[in-house]
Design a protein around this motif. Structure first.
Motif, mmCIF file in Angstrom:
data_model
loop_
_atom_site.group_PDB
_atom_site.id
_atom_site.type_symbol
_atom_site.label_atom_id
_atom_site.label_comp_id
_atom_site.label_asym_id
_atom_site.label_seq_id
_atom_site.Cartn_x
_atom_site.Cartn_y
_atom_site.Cartn_z
ATOM 1 N N ALA A 100 33.647 16.339 29.452
ATOM 2 C CA ALA A 100 32.295 16.180 28.895
ATOM 3 C C ALA A 100 32.163 14.813 28.237
ATOM 4 O O ALA A 100 31.231 14.048 28.537
ATOM 5 C CB ALA A 100 31.999 17.295 27.894
ATOM 6 N N ASP A 132 39.983 10.143 20.898
ATOM 7 C CA ASP A 132 40.554 11.469 21.163
ATOM 8 C C ASP A 132 41.853 11.626 20.388
ATOM 9 O O ASP A 132 42.660 10.696 20.306
ATOM 10 C CB ASP A 132 40.808 11.677 22.662
ATOM 11 C CG ASP A 132 40.915 13.155 23.000
ATOM 12 O OD1 ASP A 132 40.044 13.672 23.726
ATOM 13 O OD2 ASP A 132 41.878 13.816 22.526
ATOM 14 N N ALA A 133 42.045 12.846 19.879
ATOM 15 C CA ALA A 133 43.249 13.129 19.097
ATOM 16 C C ALA A 133 44.491 13.181 19.982
ATOM 17 O O ALA A 133 45.607 12.939 19.513
ATOM 18 C CB ALA A 133 43.072 14.454 18.362
ATOM 19 N N ARG A 164 41.203 19.735 28.235
ATOM 20 C CA ARG A 164 41.873 20.962 28.693
ATOM 21 C C ARG A 164 42.499 20.809 30.069
ATOM 22 O O ARG A 164 43.290 21.656 30.486
ATOM 23 C CB ARG A 164 40.878 22.130 28.669
ATOM 24 C CG ARG A 164 40.891 22.873 27.341
ATOM 25 C CD ARG A 164 39.728 23.821 27.216
ATOM 26 N NE ARG A 164 38.548 23.163 26.679
ATOM 27 C CZ ARG A 164 37.347 23.698 26.634
ATOM 28 N NH1 ARG A 164 37.157 24.910 27.108
ATOM 29 N NH2 ARG A 164 36.325 23.027 26.114
ATOM 30 N N VAL A 215 41.783 24.977 39.001
ATOM 31 C CA VAL A 215 41.494 24.312 40.267
ATOM 32 C C VAL A 215 40.173 23.549 40.170
ATOM 33 O O VAL A 215 39.322 23.867 39.345
ATOM 34 C CB VAL A 215 41.368 25.343 41.424
ATOM 35 C CG1 VAL A 215 42.715 25.949 41.768
ATOM 36 C CG2 VAL A 215 40.361 26.432 41.088
ATOM 37 N N TYR A 227 31.037 22.308 43.135
ATOM 38 C CA TYR A 227 30.331 21.965 41.896
ATOM 39 C C TYR A 227 29.448 20.740 42.135
ATOM 40 O O TYR A 227 29.936 19.709 42.621
ATOM 41 C CB TYR A 227 31.325 21.587 40.793
ATOM 42 C CG TYR A 227 32.150 22.702 40.197
ATOM 43 C CD1 TYR A 227 31.697 24.012 40.133
ATOM 44 C CD2 TYR A 227 33.408 22.425 39.654
ATOM 45 C CE1 TYR A 227 32.464 25.009 39.557
ATOM 46 C CE2 TYR A 227 34.178 23.420 39.073
ATOM 47 C CZ TYR A 227 33.704 24.709 39.028
ATOM 48 O OH TYR A 227 34.448 25.690 38.448
ATOM 49 N N VAL A 235 39.550 12.728 14.630
ATOM 50 C CA VAL A 235 38.320 12.573 13.852
ATOM 51 C C VAL A 235 38.261 13.693 12.819
ATOM 52 O O VAL A 235 38.480 14.870 13.146
ATOM 53 C CB VAL A 235 37.089 12.595 14.787
ATOM 54 C CG1 VAL A 235 35.796 12.708 13.987
ATOM 55 C CG2 VAL A 235 37.084 11.348 15.657
ATOM 56 N N ASP A 271 31.644 22.112 27.525
ATOM 57 C CA ASP A 271 31.368 23.287 28.365
ATOM 58 C C ASP A 271 30.623 24.377 27.607
ATOM 59 O O ASP A 271 29.902 25.177 28.200
ATOM 60 C CB ASP A 271 32.661 23.828 28.998
ATOM 61 C CG ASP A 271 33.728 24.230 27.981
ATOM 62 O OD1 ASP A 271 33.553 23.980 26.771
ATOM 63 O OD2 ASP A 271 34.749 24.804 28.426
ATOM 64 N N ILE A 324 34.565 23.067 34.637
ATOM 65 C CA ILE A 324 34.542 21.626 34.870
ATOM 66 C C ILE A 324 33.098 21.187 35.128
ATOM 67 O O ILE A 324 32.624 20.185 34.590
ATOM 68 C CB ILE A 324 35.461 21.304 36.073
ATOM 69 C CG1 ILE A 324 36.920 21.546 35.687
ATOM 70 C CG2 ILE A 324 35.220 19.891 36.597
ATOM 71 C CD1 ILE A 324 37.888 21.532 36.851
HETATM 72 C C1 FAD Z 1 43.965 27.516 31.581
HETATM 73 C C2 FAD Z 1 42.582 27.078 31.950
HETATM 74 C C3 FAD Z 1 42.112 27.310 33.224
HETATM 75 C C4 FAD Z 1 40.852 26.848 33.594
HETATM 76 N N1 FAD Z 1 40.473 26.983 34.898
HETATM 77 C C5 FAD Z 1 39.352 26.363 35.296
HETATM 78 C C6 FAD Z 1 39.043 26.284 36.688
HETATM 79 O O1 FAD Z 1 39.824 26.722 37.543
HETATM 80 N N2 FAD Z 1 37.865 25.700 37.051
HETATM 81 C C7 FAD Z 1 37.007 25.190 36.126
HETATM 82 O O2 FAD Z 1 35.952 24.681 36.527
HETATM 83 N N3 FAD Z 1 37.281 25.230 34.817
HETATM 84 C C8 FAD Z 1 38.442 25.777 34.382
HETATM 85 N N4 FAD Z 1 38.755 25.786 33.056
HETATM 86 C C9 FAD Z 1 37.758 25.297 32.089
HETATM 87 C C10 FAD Z 1 37.699 23.773 32.025
HETATM 88 O O3 FAD Z 1 38.992 23.234 31.929
HETATM 89 C C11 FAD Z 1 36.878 23.387 30.800
HETATM 90 O O4 FAD Z 1 35.623 24.037 30.863
HETATM 91 C C12 FAD Z 1 36.622 21.884 30.677
HETATM 92 O O5 FAD Z 1 37.781 21.153 30.923
HETATM 93 C C13 FAD Z 1 36.091 21.611 29.269
HETATM 94 O O6 FAD Z 1 35.901 20.220 29.092
HETATM 95 P P1 FAD Z 1 35.271 19.668 27.737
HETATM 96 O O7 FAD Z 1 35.217 18.199 27.882
HETATM 97 O O8 FAD Z 1 34.040 20.407 27.419
HETATM 98 O O9 FAD Z 1 36.313 20.055 26.576
HETATM 99 P P2 FAD Z 1 37.877 19.659 26.388
HETATM 100 O O10 FAD Z 1 38.525 19.485 27.701
HETATM 101 O O11 FAD Z 1 38.424 20.690 25.463
HETATM 102 O O12 FAD Z 1 37.845 18.254 25.676
HETATM 103 C C14 FAD Z 1 37.739 18.108 24.285
HETATM 104 C C15 FAD Z 1 38.538 16.903 23.819
HETATM 105 O O13 FAD Z 1 38.317 16.733 22.421
HETATM 106 C C16 FAD Z 1 39.513 16.311 21.823
HETATM 107 N N5 FAD Z 1 39.477 16.637 20.393
HETATM 108 C C17 FAD Z 1 39.442 17.852 19.828
HETATM 109 N N6 FAD Z 1 39.394 17.738 18.475
HETATM 110 C C18 FAD Z 1 39.362 16.406 18.193
HETATM 111 C C19 FAD Z 1 39.289 15.655 16.986
HETATM 112 N N7 FAD Z 1 39.212 16.237 15.768
HETATM 113 N N8 FAD Z 1 39.295 14.309 17.079
HETATM 114 C C20 FAD Z 1 39.359 13.684 18.264
HETATM 115 N N9 FAD Z 1 39.429 14.359 19.453
HETATM 116 C C21 FAD Z 1 39.425 15.695 19.403
HETATM 117 C C22 FAD Z 1 40.591 17.091 22.566
HETATM 118 O O14 FAD Z 1 41.864 16.447 22.440
HETATM 119 C C23 FAD Z 1 40.051 17.052 23.988
HETATM 120 O O15 FAD Z 1 40.553 15.964 24.722
HETATM 121 C C24 FAD Z 1 40.017 26.216 32.647
HETATM 122 C C25 FAD Z 1 40.478 25.998 31.349
HETATM 123 C C26 FAD Z 1 41.759 26.405 31.009
HETATM 124 C C27 FAD Z 1 42.265 26.066 29.633
#
Ligand code: FAD
Length: 417
Positions: A17, A36-37, A44, A61, A66, A226, A381, A388
């Motif tokens: 995101a 990022d921390a 994720r 996967v 998508y 942060v 998300d 993703i």
């Molecule tokens: C085991 C597993 C299986 C999955 N399988 C699928 C799949 O098959 N297909 C699919 O589409 N989706 C899947 N997902 C979901 C998908 O991975 C997530 O929906 C998506 O990656 C979320 O992205 P995001 O950017 O919203 O959040 P995140 O990926 O959580 O990113 C948030 C970021 O913020 C950073 N952060 C947090 N706190 C702080 C802070 N205080 N200061 C600085 N940085 C910070 C973190 O380090 C991280 O890098 C799966 C997730 C998991 C865990």
């Protein structure tokens, strides 16, 4: 390079995101710093190497169905694909259920699979056609129910529901009550009908890495946590940066802590056990479903789809449970699913991911507000859908909102669902 004391935009979080917001704002000519921390981008989606094997943090996967996959350089990811379908075991016998459009030679296997007979399979085909080809606004305006009720109304029948659909969807939704919104089920099923699922040659983390390299040098700050935000500044352990816009793109739990009053949570969790087998027991790259009464949701030879996950041709197996389990709890079930000797399973590692995904129960809120006012934005998300696709779509939507505030135009494409 340390964070500057002033930037036009600061994005907190380099998951998909945050990277989607930041790369769009950079493309629009904005001065963006991403913090990022963690030690690497991708959030994720993270991958480590253990004994030469590529190990993603939980089995996940990339689905090429998508819409936001359009933002990625797919050829550079060098995806290895699973077949669309699954293996299900009934009374010890393995049956392949495979999308006949892609693998016509498997049609007899699928017709013979214990899914309740040709009428039930036709109902599943009709459900797939509807989800795959009706316009998205029609899907999103259909009456909303639970996923289970929607499947029952579609006439898929008890056998297909219990032996195939429930375990298959539990692996995607990370819940097996099928309480998820029928609208989200439609969107997920659409992506399976329209795309294929695969793994990048360098692991799932390489999706985030690919976006991160689009940022200008020195504007991604890793290993920086942060601690507080508002619409005009970001505080880290290393100091404060003032900004015209601040985007909180963290995981939902951290977002709720940083932004008081924000409704965001990721209650879904999953435990994944990784094993090595001397060779794959399967002729085709298919997910093997857990059986009713067992603990496994699925177990899969990931190196069948993406050989680069193995350093030497041995098979890497990922087996997932919704409840936290120990390896010893599921070892025999994994062996039975693949019809191999327990002694052949070499345990590599296990991981429980709490906060793996937000829930998408009715009413589906797939366009939650991202502009909180006063220069503060939130994306992830938890603002769109738990995937993703949802993370990237939310990033696209937030980039638009930030540009509206900053007063500029932008080459921002539609975010899709
Ligand atoms: C085991 C597993 C299986 C999955 N399988 C699928 C799949 O098959 N297909 C699919 O589409 N989706 C899947 N997902 C979901 C998908 O991975 C997530 O929906 C998506 O990656 C979320 O992205 P995001 O950017 O919203 O959040 P995140 O990926 O959580 O990113 C948030 C970021 O913020 C950073 N952060 C947090 N706190 C702080 C802070 N205080 N200061 C600085 N940085 C910070 C973190 O380090 C991280 O890098 C799966 C997730 C998991 C865990």
């Amino acid at each position: 390079m340390s964070l500057p004391s002033r930037a036009e935009v600061v994005v907190v979080g380099a998951g998909l995101a945050g990277l989607s917001v930041a790369t769009r704002l950079v493309a629009a000519g904005r001065d963006v710093h991403v913090v990022d921390a963690a030690a690497a981008p991708g959030g994720r989606l993270s991958t480590t190497r253990i004994d030469g094997f590529l190990v993603d943090r939980g089995f996940q996967v990339l689905n090429t169905g998508y819409p936001r996959v359009a933002d990625l350089d797919l050829p550079a990811l060098d995806l290895g694909f699973f077949w669309t379908g699954a293996v299900l075991r009934v009374d010890g016998r393995a049956h392949r259920v495979v999308d006949p459009r892609r693998h016509p030679t498997t049609v007899v296997d699928t017709l013979r699979a214990p899914l309740g007979g040709p009428l039930r399979e036709a109902a599943l085909g009709a459900f797939s056609a509807r989800a795959g080809y009706l316009p998205v606004p029609r899907l999103l305006s259909a009456p909303e129910r639970s996923a289970e009720e929607s499947l029952r109304r579609a006439g898929v029948g008890e056998q297909a529901l219990e032996a195939f659909l429930r375990p298959f969807l539990a692996g995607v939704l990370l819940e097996d009550a099928l309480e998820t919104s029928s609208r989200y089920l439609d969107l997920v099923w659409r992506s399976f009908v329209r795309g294929r699922v695969g793994l990048p040659a360098a692991g799932m983390q390489s999706i985030g890495s690919q976006l991160a390299v689009r940022l200008p040098a020195g504007q991604l700050h890793l290993g920086v946590r942060v601690t507080a935000v508002d619409g005009g500044s970001v505080r880290t352990e290393a100091g404060t940066t003032d900004a015209d816009a601040v985007v909180v793109a963290t995981d939902p739990g951290t977002a709720a802590a940083l932004v008081p009053g924000l409704d965001a949570a990721a209650p879904r969790q999953v435990t994944t056990h990784l094993h090595v087998l001397p060779a794959s027991p399967w002729p085709s790259p298919l997910i093997v479903l857990g059986q009713p009464g067992g603990q496994l949701v699925n177990t899969v030879v990931v190196s069948d789809a993406q050989p680069a996950y193995s350093p030497d041709g041995r098979a890497l197996v990922a087996s997932s449970t919704l409840a936290p389990t120990r390896e010893a709890d599921v070892r025999s079930e994994i062996a039975r699913a693949h019809d191999v000797a327990e002694a052949d399973l070499e345990h590599l590692t296990s991981v429980t991911v709490t906060g793996a995904q937000p829930a998408a129960t009715p009413p589906l809120q797939h366009r939650r507000p991202v502009d909180l006012g006063g220069g503060l934005f939130v994306c992830g998300d938890h603002r769109d859908t738990p995937s993703i696709q949802g993370a990237m779509a939310s990033g696209a939507r937030t980039a638009r909102a930030v540009l509206r505030r900053l007063g500029g135009s932008a080459p921002v494409a539609g975010e899709g669902r």
